[in-house]
Design an enzyme around this catalytic site. Structure first.
Site, PDB file in Angstrom:
ATOM      1  N   LYS A  14     -13.188   2.509   5.482  1.00 41.81           N
ATOM      2  CA  LYS A  14     -13.201   1.540   4.371  1.00 41.81           C
ATOM      3  C   LYS A  14     -14.634   1.140   3.978  1.00 41.81           C
ATOM      4  O   LYS A  14     -14.863   0.480   2.978  1.00 41.81           O
ATOM      5  CB  LYS A  14     -12.383   0.303   4.744  1.00 41.81           C
ATOM      6  CG  LYS A  14     -10.870   0.575   4.863  1.00 41.81           C
ATOM      7  CD  LYS A  14     -10.110  -0.677   5.247  1.00 41.81           C
ATOM      8  CE  LYS A  14      -8.640  -0.442   5.519  1.00 41.81           C
ATOM      9  NZ  LYS A  14      -7.782  -0.610   4.329  1.00 41.81           N
ATOM     10  N   LYS A  43     -10.449  -6.838   3.991  1.00 35.97           N
ATOM     11  CA  LYS A  43      -9.476  -5.862   4.493  1.00 35.97           C
ATOM     12  C   LYS A  43      -9.843  -5.575   5.937  1.00 35.97           C
ATOM     13  O   LYS A  43     -10.884  -6.034   6.407  1.00 35.97           O
ATOM     14  CB  LYS A  43      -9.487  -4.577   3.660  1.00 35.97           C
ATOM     15  CG  LYS A  43     -10.901  -4.034   3.383  1.00 35.97           C
ATOM     16  CD  LYS A  43     -10.892  -2.805   2.493  1.00 35.97           C
ATOM     17  CE  LYS A  43     -10.783  -3.113   1.010  1.00 35.97           C
ATOM     18  NZ  LYS A  43      -9.669  -2.501   0.342  1.00 35.97           N
ATOM     19  N   ARG A  44      -8.992  -4.842   6.664  1.00 37.36           N
ATOM     20  CA  ARG A  44      -9.356  -4.507   8.033  1.00 37.36           C
ATOM     21  C   ARG A  44     -10.717  -3.814   8.047  1.00 37.36           C
ATOM     22  O   ARG A  44     -11.052  -3.050   7.138  1.00 37.36           O
ATOM     23  CB  ARG A  44      -8.288  -3.588   8.643  1.00 37.36           C
ATOM     24  CG  ARG A  44      -7.010  -4.294   9.013  1.00 37.36           C
ATOM     25  CD  ARG A  44      -7.226  -5.355  10.075  1.00 37.36           C
ATOM     26  NE  ARG A  44      -7.513  -4.752  11.361  1.00 37.36           N
ATOM     27  CZ  ARG A  44      -6.715  -4.810  12.411  1.00 37.36           C
ATOM     28  NH1 ARG A  44      -5.573  -5.472  12.356  1.00 37.36           N
ATOM     29  NH2 ARG A  44      -7.061  -4.243  13.556  1.00 37.36           N
ATOM     30  N   HIS A  60       1.937   7.046   5.676  1.00 40.91           N
ATOM     31  CA  HIS A  60       0.907   6.092   5.260  1.00 40.91           C
ATOM     32  C   HIS A  60      -0.504   6.606   5.342  1.00 40.91           C
ATOM     33  O   HIS A  60      -1.431   5.955   4.862  1.00 40.91           O
ATOM     34  CB  HIS A  60       0.981   4.820   6.115  1.00 40.91           C
ATOM     35  CG  HIS A  60       2.132   3.944   5.772  1.00 40.91           C
ATOM     36  ND1 HIS A  60       2.016   2.847   4.948  1.00 40.91           N
ATOM     37  CD2 HIS A  60       3.430   4.021   6.114  1.00 40.91           C
ATOM     38  CE1 HIS A  60       3.187   2.270   4.818  1.00 40.91           C
ATOM     39  NE2 HIS A  60       4.067   2.962   5.515  1.00 40.91           N
ATOM     40  N   THR A  88      -3.340  -1.967  -1.097  1.00 39.43           N
ATOM     41  CA  THR A  88      -2.542  -2.877  -1.921  1.00 39.43           C
ATOM     42  C   THR A  88      -3.367  -4.060  -2.409  1.00 39.43           C
ATOM     43  O   THR A  88      -3.036  -4.669  -3.413  1.00 39.43           O
ATOM     44  CB  THR A  88      -1.326  -3.434  -1.147  1.00 39.43           C
ATOM     45  OG1 THR A  88      -1.782  -3.950   0.097  1.00 39.43           O
ATOM     46  CG2 THR A  88      -0.265  -2.390  -0.952  1.00 39.43           C
ATOM     47  N   LYS A 113      -3.643  -6.531  -6.013  1.00 33.60           N
ATOM     48  CA  LYS A 113      -3.554  -7.996  -6.007  1.00 33.60           C
ATOM     49  C   LYS A 113      -4.742  -8.606  -6.740  1.00 33.60           C
ATOM     50  O   LYS A 113      -4.593  -9.566  -7.501  1.00 33.60           O
ATOM     51  CB  LYS A 113      -3.487  -8.505  -4.563  1.00 33.60           C
ATOM     52  CG  LYS A 113      -2.199  -8.067  -3.880  1.00 33.60           C
ATOM     53  CD  LYS A 113      -2.195  -8.300  -2.384  1.00 33.60           C
ATOM     54  CE  LYS A 113      -0.972  -7.609  -1.792  1.00 33.60           C
ATOM     55  NZ  LYS A 113      -0.953  -7.574  -0.329  1.00 33.60           N
TER      56      LYS A 113
HETATM   57  N1  PLP Z   1      -4.598  -7.782   5.481  1.00 34.16           N
HETATM   58  C1  PLP Z   1      -4.134  -8.831   4.820  1.00 34.16           C
HETATM   59  C2  PLP Z   1      -4.080 -10.152   5.523  1.00 34.16           C
HETATM   60  C3  PLP Z   1      -3.700  -8.726   3.502  1.00 34.16           C
HETATM   61  O1  PLP Z   1      -3.225  -9.802   2.856  1.00 34.16           O
HETATM   62  C4  PLP Z   1      -3.785  -7.463   2.864  1.00 34.16           C
HETATM   63  C5  PLP Z   1      -3.386  -7.309   1.477  1.00 34.16           C
HETATM   64  O2  PLP Z   1      -3.246  -8.265   0.754  1.00 34.16           O
HETATM   65  C6  PLP Z   1      -4.264  -6.371   3.587  1.00 34.16           C
HETATM   66  C7  PLP Z   1      -4.679  -6.567   4.891  1.00 34.16           C
HETATM   67  C8  PLP Z   1      -4.384  -4.984   2.981  1.00 34.16           C
HETATM   68  O3  PLP Z   1      -5.583  -4.848   2.296  1.00 34.16           O
HETATM   69  P1  PLP Z   1      -6.115  -3.437   1.754  1.00 34.16           P
HETATM   70  O4  PLP Z   1      -5.087  -2.926   0.794  1.00 34.16           O
HETATM   71  O5  PLP Z   1      -7.384  -3.806   1.055  1.00 34.16           O
HETATM   72  O6  PLP Z   1      -6.332  -2.556   2.915  1.00 34.16           O
END
Ligand code: PLP
Length: 768
Positions: free
Chosen positions: A516, A510-511, A375, A621, A625
Site C-alpha cells: 500500500k 488503511k492497514r 480477495h 473500499t 468512501k
Molecule cells: N480499516 C478500516 C477501519 C476501514 O474503515 C476501512 C475502510 O473503510 C478499511 C480498513 C479498508 O481500507 P482500504 O480500502 O483503504 O484498504
C-alpha cells in the site's frame, strides 16, 4: 405454527407484552427510564453518559428483537432460498447510530435524550467498536450485511465471536504498541446469547470404514476431542424496511465440565487445561491483513466455525423436509476468501457420511451451493496448510480433499467465464454518507427532495445540475469545512497536533502494508519538507499548505510495516516543530484507526491516497468512501481506482505510476540489473541515513527494501510520477473556484451484487 397451539390466555398476554413500537419522545423516555432502573439497576439520580448509552441501546434493542423475531418467523413460514455469508471477519464498528438511522428513530430519540440532559453525540461516543476484523475484507462483510438487510434478502452471516477483536494501537516513542481489545467487558447490548443453540465440534480422532445395510462402503469419523459451539446472534436492521437479518457468531466452550477427578488428585492445572484449550479457539482474532500465518489454532478456528455454521444451515434445511436434491434451490453459501473453504469439504462429508447421499449426487449439490470470493493474489496472503496438520486435525476431510482435488488451472480452463465473474466491491451509503457525514446527507436530501437516494445511489446523478449553482456550492463547501474542523479537533485531542482547517487535508488511512506504500508517501513528505526549507518566506507564502494525515495498524509481527509507523512519527516530530517552514506542512499519525475513526476522517478529506503498486490491490473500499464524501483521489491505476476514474472523470482523480503490465519487467530489471534510484528519492534516503530523522540505524531495514531488497514494490520507479501528480494536486487546490466545482458525483458506488441468476455475493475481483 407453534403460537397457534398456544393457550389463548398466553396468546393474549403475548399481545399485551409486545414491544411498543411507538417511537415518540415520551415513549422513548419511558422505556429509557425502565432500562435504567431494571436492566442497569441504577437510580435515576445516578446516570452518566455510559448508562445513558446503555439505556438508549437497550431501548433500540427491544425494537430490533421484535423485528428480528418477525423477520425470522416470516422466513420460516415462507421458506425462501436463503443466502449465507461465511466470513471470518465482520468489522461492524458501532451499532447504535446505525440502528437509530436505519429504524428512523434518530430524531425523536435524539430529542428524548436531550430532554433528559444528555447530548446524543456524547451518548453515541460511549459505544465501543465491534472490531472483529482487520480491514477491507471484514468491513466489506459488514457493508454487505447492511445492504442485504436493506434489500430485503433472507440472509444470514456466520462468523466467530472473538473475545478479543483487533488489538488497540497506541504509540510509544513513535512506535506502535498493541493492547488487547477488551470489547466484551462493557456489556454488549447488540448480541443475543442463544445458550440453547449448541453444536458439538470434533477434532482429531480416526476414520473407521464400514459396510452399510445397502452393502456400500461408508466412513465414520470419530473422536473424543470435542468442543461446543454456542451461538450469539447479532441483529442487522435494514434501512427503510422491517427486514432484520442475523449474523450468527459462534463462541467456543468446553464440552466436558471441569475434571473433578483430576482436581481431587491435586492436578488442578491439568483439570482446567481442557476448558482453557476449548475457550482458546475463539479467544482472539488473528491480526494479519493480507498475510497468512499457518498456526494450528487458526485452522482449528476455521473448522470450528464452518462445521458449526453448516450444521445450522443443514438443520434449517431439514426442517422443510425437502429432498436433498433441492438443497441448492434453498441454500446459497458465499465464502469470503479461502478462510471458510473447508465448508465445501464439510458439506460433502455431511451428505455422504452422515446422510447417506451418493458421492456424485453429493458433489453435484455441493458445487451448486457454494460460491467463492477471491480477495488477493499477493503470494504471502495465500492460505497453505501442511498436509500432516490437516491429516491429524481433520482426518476425514483430508481424505475427501484428496478425492476432490483438482488443479486450479485446468478448472479455470475448463469452465472459463461461465464460473468466473468479476464483481467490484461496494460500500453502504447508509453508514458512509448518511451516518458519517450527516450534514452532507441532509444537504443532498434537501436538494433532491427525498431520502430515496439512500436506497438508490444512482439518484445522486440528479445533483449534477447543481455543480455550478452558487448557493449549493457555498453550502457544500461549508459542510466540508465543518467536517475538517471536526477532524482537526479530533487530531488535537488525540495527538496534541494542531492543524489548520484551511490547509489541504491529504489523507492515507488503511492497514500499513508494503504494497500500500505508506513508505512512499512519507518519503514524498520529506521531499516536500526539503523544498519548503529552501524557499524564501515569500515563496513559501504562495505554497499550498498541507496537513498530511496517516492512520492504520501494522500486524504485530510485521517488522517493516512497524518501522514505517516509526518513520512517519519521526518525520512528524521534525516537521511539526520546525518553525522555519511557517506551518506550511504538518504531519499527523492518528493512532488506533478503526471504523469509528474512519467515520470522522473520511468526510474531511480534500484528497486521499490509494497508491498501491499496480496489480496488488484487488479493489479497496475506502477509495469509494472518500469519493462518496466529495473528496478527490491521488492514486495508482490499481483496484477500484480504475472504475472510480471511469465514473468521476479525469478532473476528480490524479493518477500516476507504472501500469500493472509493466510491473513484471520492472521487477525483473531490479533483480538482474543495477537500476539507479530516482535522484529525488535518493536525496530523501540520504537525509534519513544522515540522521535527520533520528538514529538512522533504526530505519536501515526499511531503506534496504529499496536499496538492496530490489525495490519489490517499485517505489523508485513510481516516485517521479508521484511527485508530479502531487504538484498537480497543489496547482488544482490553488484554484479554489475550480476545486470546489463538483463536476461529477459518483453514481456507481452503491452495492450492485447478487446477480439473481447465480446468487453470487461477490466482491474484490474474481468470484466463482
Ligand atoms: N480499516 C478500516 C477501519 C476501514 O474503515 C476501512 C475502510 O473503510 C478499511 C480498513 C479498508 O481500507 P482500504 O480500502 O483503504 O484498504
Amino acid at each position: 405454527s407453534e403460537q397457534a397451539s398456544w393457550d389463548p390466555k398466553i396468546l393474549s398476554l403475548w399481545e399485551k407484552c409486545a414491544v411498543d413500537e411507538n417511537s415518540d419522545k415520551e415513549n422513548f423516555q419511558k422505556t429509557f427510564v425502565r432500562h435504567v432502573t431494571t436492566t442497569l439497576a441504577r437510580s435515576a439520580y445516578n446516570i452518566d453518559n455510559f448508562s445513558a448509552y446503555q439505556a438508549t441501546a437497550h431501548t433500540v434493542r427491544d425494537r430490533l428483537i421484535k423485528r428480528w423475531n418477525d423477520t425470522q418467523q416470516n422466513h420460516t413460514e415462507a421458506d425462501p432460498k436463503r443466502v449465507y455469508y461465511l466470513s471470518l471477519e465482520f468489522l461492524l464498528g458501532r451499532s447504535l447510530d446505525n440502528a437509530l438511522l436505519n429504524l428512523g428513530l434518530k430524531e425523536n430519540f435524539g430529542e428524548g435524550v436531550k430532554d433528559l440532559g444528555f447530548r446524543m453525540e456524547d451518548v453515541l461516543d460511549e459505544e465501543v467498536d465491534a472490531a472483529l476484523g482487520n480491514g477491507g475484507l471484514g468491513r466489506l462483510a459488514a457493508c454487505y450485511m447492511d445492504s442485504l438487510a436493506t434489500l430485503d434478502y433472507p440472509a444470514w452471516g456466520y462468523g466467530l465471536r472473538y473475545t478479543y477483536g483487533i488489538f488497540q494501537q497506541r504509540l510509544k516513542d513513535g512506535y506502535q504498541v498493541e493492547f488487547p481489545d477488551y470489547w466484551l467487558n462493557f456489556d454488549n447490548p447488540w448480541e443475543l446469547a442463544r445458550l440453547d443453540v449448541v453444536v458439538d465440534i470434533q477434532f482429531g480422532g480416526s476414520v473407521n470404514e464400514y459396510t452399510d445395510e445397502k452393502g456400500r462402503t461408508r466412513y465414520l469419523w470419530e473422536s473424543n476431542d470435542v468442543v461446543k459451539a454456542v451461538a450469539y446472534d447479532v441483529p442487522i436492521p435494514g434501512y427503510g424496511t422491517k427486514n432484520c437479518i442475523n449474523i450468527r457468531l459462534w463462541n467456543s466452550k468446553p464440552k466436558r465440565q471441569f475434571d473433578l477427578g483430576r482436581f481431587n488428585e491435586g492436578q488442578y492445572e491439568q483439570a482446567v487445561q481442557e476448558q482453557m484449550q476449548a475457550e482458546n479457539i475463539t479467544a482472539v482474532l488473528y491480526p494479519n491483513d493480507n498475510h497468512m500465518v499457518g498456526k494450528e489454532l487458526r485452522l482449528r478456528q476455521q473448522y470450528f466455525w464452518v462445521a458449526a455454521s453448516l450444521h445450522d444451515i443443514v438443520r434449517r434445511f431439514k426442517k422443510s423436509e425437502k429432498p436433498w436434491s433441492k438443497f441448492p434451490d434453498q441454500v446459497a453459501i458465499q465464502l469470503n476468501d479461502t478462510h471458510p473453504t473447508l465448508a465445501i469439504v464439510e458439506l460433502q462429508r455431511i451428505l455422504v457420511d452422515l446422510e447417506g447421499v451418493s458421492w456424485d449426487d453429493a458433489w453435484d449439490i455441493v458445487t451448486r451451493t457454494f460460491a467463492f470470493t477471491n480477495h488477493t493474489i499477493l503470494p504471502e496472503a495465500m492460505e497453505k496448510w501442511p498436509v500432516p496438520m490437516v491429516s491429524y486435525l481433520l482426518p476425514r476431510h483430508m481424505q475427501i480433499i484428496f478425492d476432490i482435488n483438482l488443479i486450479f488451472k485446468d478448472f479455470a480452463k475448463f469452465f472459463g467465464s461461465e464460473k468466473f465473474i468479476n464483481v467490484t466491491n461496494g460500500i453502504t451509503p447508509r453508514r458512509w454518507l448518511h451516518q458519517a457525514n450527516p450534514k452532507l446527507g441532509d444537504l443532498i436530501t434537501e436538494v433532491l427532495g427525498s431520502k430515496d437516494w439512500l436506497k438508490d445511489l444512482s439518484l445522486l446523478k440528479k445533483l449534477e445540475p447543481f455543480a455550478d449553482d452558487k448557493e449549493f456550492k457555498k453550502r457544500w463547501v461549508a459542510v466540508k469545512r465543518s467536517n475538517k474542523v471536526r477532524l482537526a479537533e479530533y487530531i488535537k485531542a488525540h495527538t496534541g497536533i494542531i492543524i489548520d482547517p484551511n490547509a489541504l487535508f491529504d489523507i492515507q488511512v488503511k492497514r500499513i502494508h508494503e504494497y500500500k506504500r505508506q513508505f512512499m508517501n512519507i518519503l514524498s513528505v520529506i521531499h516536500r519538507y526539503n523544498l519548503l526549507k529552501k524557499m524564501s518566506s515569500k515563496e513559501r507564502s504562495e505554497v499550498v499548505r498541507r496537513a498530511v494525515i496517516f492512520g492504520g495498524k501494522a500486524a504485530p509481527g510485521y517488522y517493516i510495516a512497524k518501522l514505517v509507523i516509526k518513520l512517519i512519527n519521526s518525520v512528524a516530530d521534525v516537521v511539526n516543530k520546525d518553525e522555519s517552514i511557517e506551518d506550511a506542512l504538518k504531519v499527523v499519525f492518528i493512532p488506533d484507526y478503526n471504523v469509528s475513526v474512519a467515520e470522522i476522517i473520511i468526510p474531511a478529506s480534500d484528497i486521499s491516497q490509494h497508491i498501491s503498486t499496480a496489480g496488488t490491490e484487488a479493489s479497496g473500499t475506502s477509495n469509494m468512501k472518500f469519493v462518496l464524501n466529495g473528496g478527490l483521489i491521488l492514486g495508482t491505476v490499481d483496484g477500484a481506482n480504475i472504475e472510480i476514474h471511469e465514473e468521476i472523470g479525469d478532473d476528480n482523480i490524479f493518477m500516476f505510476g507504472n501500469l500493472a503490465d509493466q510491473v513484471e519487467d520492472l521487477r525483473h530489471a531490479h533483480r538482474y540489473r543495477d537500476v539507479p534510484i530516482d535522484p529525488a528519492l535518493q536525496e530523501v534516503i540520504n537525509d534519513i541515513e544522515a540522521g535527520h530523522y533520528g538514529d538512522p540505524h533504526i530505519f536501515s531495514p526499511l531503506i534496504h527494501t529499496i536499496t538492496i531488497g530490489k525495490d519489490y514494490y517499485l517505489l523508485s520507479d513510481d516516485f517521479g510520477s508521484y511527485l508530479s501528480a502531487q504538484n498537480l494536486v497543489d496547482e488544482a487546490y490553488k484554484d479554489q473556484e475550480d476545486w470546489e466545482l463538483i463536476k461529477a458525483l459518483p453514481k456507481n458506488t452503491a452495492l450492485t451484487f447478487l446477480d439473481p441468476n447465480n446468487n453470487n455475493l461477490g466482491g474484490e475481483g474474481m468470484t466463482f
